[in-house]
Write a protein that holds these residues in place. Structure first.
Motif, PDB file in Angstrom:
ATOM      1  N   MET A   3      -2.688   2.900  12.747  1.00  0.00           N
ATOM      2  CA  MET A   3      -2.179   4.259  12.537  1.00  0.00           C
ATOM      3  C   MET A   3      -2.370   4.702  11.087  1.00  0.00           C
ATOM      4  O   MET A   3      -2.657   5.873  10.828  1.00  0.00           O
ATOM      5  N   ALA A   4      -2.242   3.785  10.141  1.00  0.00           N
ATOM      6  CA  ALA A   4      -2.436   4.127   8.737  1.00  0.00           C
ATOM      7  C   ALA A   4      -3.885   4.528   8.473  1.00  0.00           C
ATOM      8  O   ALA A   4      -4.155   5.497   7.755  1.00  0.00           O
ATOM      9  N   ALA A   5      -4.830   3.805   9.067  1.00  0.00           N
ATOM     10  CA  ALA A   5      -6.246   4.151   8.918  1.00  0.00           C
ATOM     11  C   ALA A   5      -6.532   5.504   9.552  1.00  0.00           C
ATOM     12  O   ALA A   5      -7.259   6.323   8.987  1.00  0.00           O
ATOM     13  N   TYR A   6      -5.951   5.751  10.698  1.00  0.00           N
ATOM     14  CA  TYR A   6      -6.165   7.021  11.383  1.00  0.00           C
ATOM     15  C   TYR A   6      -5.575   8.184  10.579  1.00  0.00           C
ATOM     16  O   TYR A   6      -6.187   9.245  10.473  1.00  0.00           O
ATOM     17  N   GLU A   7      -4.424   7.983   9.982  1.00  0.00           N
ATOM     18  CA  GLU A   7      -3.803   9.020   9.152  1.00  0.00           C
ATOM     19  C   GLU A   7      -4.681   9.331   7.937  1.00  0.00           C
ATOM     20  O   GLU A   7      -4.896  10.498   7.591  1.00  0.00           O
ATOM     21  N   ALA A   8      -5.204   8.295   7.291  1.00  0.00           N
ATOM     22  CA  ALA A   8      -6.103   8.506   6.153  1.00  0.00           C
ATOM     23  C   ALA A   8      -7.354   9.251   6.597  1.00  0.00           C
ATOM     24  O   ALA A   8      -7.842  10.157   5.905  1.00  0.00           O
ATOM     25  N   TYR A   9      -7.866   8.901   7.769  1.00  0.00           N
ATOM     26  CA  TYR A   9      -9.045   9.570   8.330  1.00  0.00           C
ATOM     27  C   TYR A   9      -8.770  11.053   8.573  1.00  0.00           C
ATOM     28  O   TYR A   9      -9.588  11.907   8.224  1.00  0.00           O
ATOM     29  N   LEU A  10      -7.627  11.376   9.151  1.00  0.00           N
ATOM     30  CA  LEU A  10      -7.288  12.775   9.410  1.00  0.00           C
ATOM     31  C   LEU A  10      -7.136  13.566   8.111  1.00  0.00           C
ATOM     32  O   LEU A  10      -7.593  14.712   8.005  1.00  0.00           O
ATOM     33  N   GLN A  11      -6.518  12.961   7.121  1.00  0.00           N
ATOM     34  CA  GLN A  11      -6.383  13.619   5.823  1.00  0.00           C
ATOM     35  C   GLN A  11      -7.749  13.825   5.184  1.00  0.00           C
ATOM     36  O   GLN A  11      -8.010  14.865   4.561  1.00  0.00           O
ATOM     37  N   ALA A  12      -8.626  12.849   5.343  1.00  0.00           N
ATOM     38  CA  ALA A  12      -9.977  12.956   4.805  1.00  0.00           C
ATOM     39  C   ALA A  12     -10.741  14.099   5.465  1.00  0.00           C
ATOM     40  O   ALA A  12     -11.422  14.876   4.790  1.00  0.00           O
ATOM     41  N   ARG A  13     -10.638  14.206   6.774  1.00  0.00           N
ATOM     42  CA  ARG A  13     -11.315  15.293   7.476  1.00  0.00           C
ATOM     43  C   ARG A  13     -10.816  16.649   6.999  1.00  0.00           C
ATOM     44  O   ARG A  13     -11.609  17.581   6.820  1.00  0.00           O
ATOM     45  N   THR A  41     -10.338   4.540   2.134  1.00  0.00           N
ATOM     46  CA  THR A  41      -9.043   3.929   2.429  1.00  0.00           C
ATOM     47  C   THR A  41      -8.961   3.563   3.906  1.00  0.00           C
ATOM     48  O   THR A  41      -8.497   2.470   4.261  1.00  0.00           O
ATOM     49  N   ALA A  42      -9.422   4.463   4.756  1.00  0.00           N
ATOM     50  CA  ALA A  42      -9.408   4.189   6.202  1.00  0.00           C
ATOM     51  C   ALA A  42     -10.245   2.959   6.527  1.00  0.00           C
ATOM     52  O   ALA A  42      -9.844   2.115   7.336  1.00  0.00           O
ATOM     53  N   VAL A  43     -11.396   2.822   5.875  1.00  0.00           N
ATOM     54  CA  VAL A  43     -12.267   1.658   6.101  1.00  0.00           C
ATOM     55  C   VAL A  43     -11.610   0.380   5.593  1.00  0.00           C
ATOM     56  O   VAL A  43     -11.717  -0.675   6.227  1.00  0.00           O
ATOM     57  N   GLU A  44     -10.924   0.468   4.457  1.00  0.00           N
ATOM     58  CA  GLU A  44     -10.227  -0.711   3.936  1.00  0.00           C
ATOM     59  C   GLU A  44      -9.135  -1.169   4.896  1.00  0.00           C
ATOM     60  O   GLU A  44      -8.917  -2.370   5.067  1.00  0.00           O
ATOM     61  N   LEU A  45      -8.468  -0.209   5.522  1.00  0.00           N
ATOM     62  CA  LEU A  45      -7.395  -0.539   6.464  1.00  0.00           C
ATOM     63  C   LEU A  45      -7.933  -1.041   7.799  1.00  0.00           C
ATOM     64  O   LEU A  45      -7.274  -1.832   8.468  1.00  0.00           O
ATOM     65  N   ASP A  46      -9.127  -0.570   8.181  1.00  0.00           N
ATOM     66  CA  ASP A  46      -9.754  -1.016   9.421  1.00  0.00           C
ATOM     67  C   ASP A  46     -11.269  -1.053   9.222  1.00  0.00           C
ATOM     68  O   ASP A  46     -11.947  -0.040   9.373  1.00  0.00           O
ATOM     69  N   PRO A  47     -11.813  -2.215   8.862  1.00  0.00           N
ATOM     70  CA  PRO A  47     -13.245  -2.335   8.600  1.00  0.00           C
ATOM     71  C   PRO A  47     -14.140  -2.031   9.817  1.00  0.00           C
ATOM     72  O   PRO A  47     -15.342  -1.872   9.656  1.00  0.00           O
TER      73      PRO A  47
END
Length: 65
Positions: A7-17, A37-43
């Motif tokens: 969920m943390a990676a997904y949240e970073a992804y949404l903020q990035a978009r 950040t999203a990649v660091e949380l989920d490679p």
């Protein structure tokens, strides 16, 4: 299939978009950092890697010197 289980990676992804769509140099840089950040949380988060690539394309396309 889910893009990520984190969920943390997904949240970073949404903020990035969101930042990416503003189309300013600063927001593009912010988007790249959030995608990273999203990649660091989920490679395994392929869409986040794609987002990083898109920010580089925008740098070249809109702000090349």
């Amino acid at each position: 299939r889910r893009m990520t289980k984190s969920m943390a990676a997904y949240e970073a992804y949404l903020q990035a978009r969101e930042a990416f769509l503003i189309r300013t140099a600063d927001d593009n840089s912010r988007a790249r950092n959030l995608f990273k950040t999203a990649v660091e949380l989920d490679p395994q988060f392929a869409q986040a890697y794609a987002g990083i690539g898109l920010t580089h394309i925008e740098d070249f396309r809109l702000w090349k010197d």
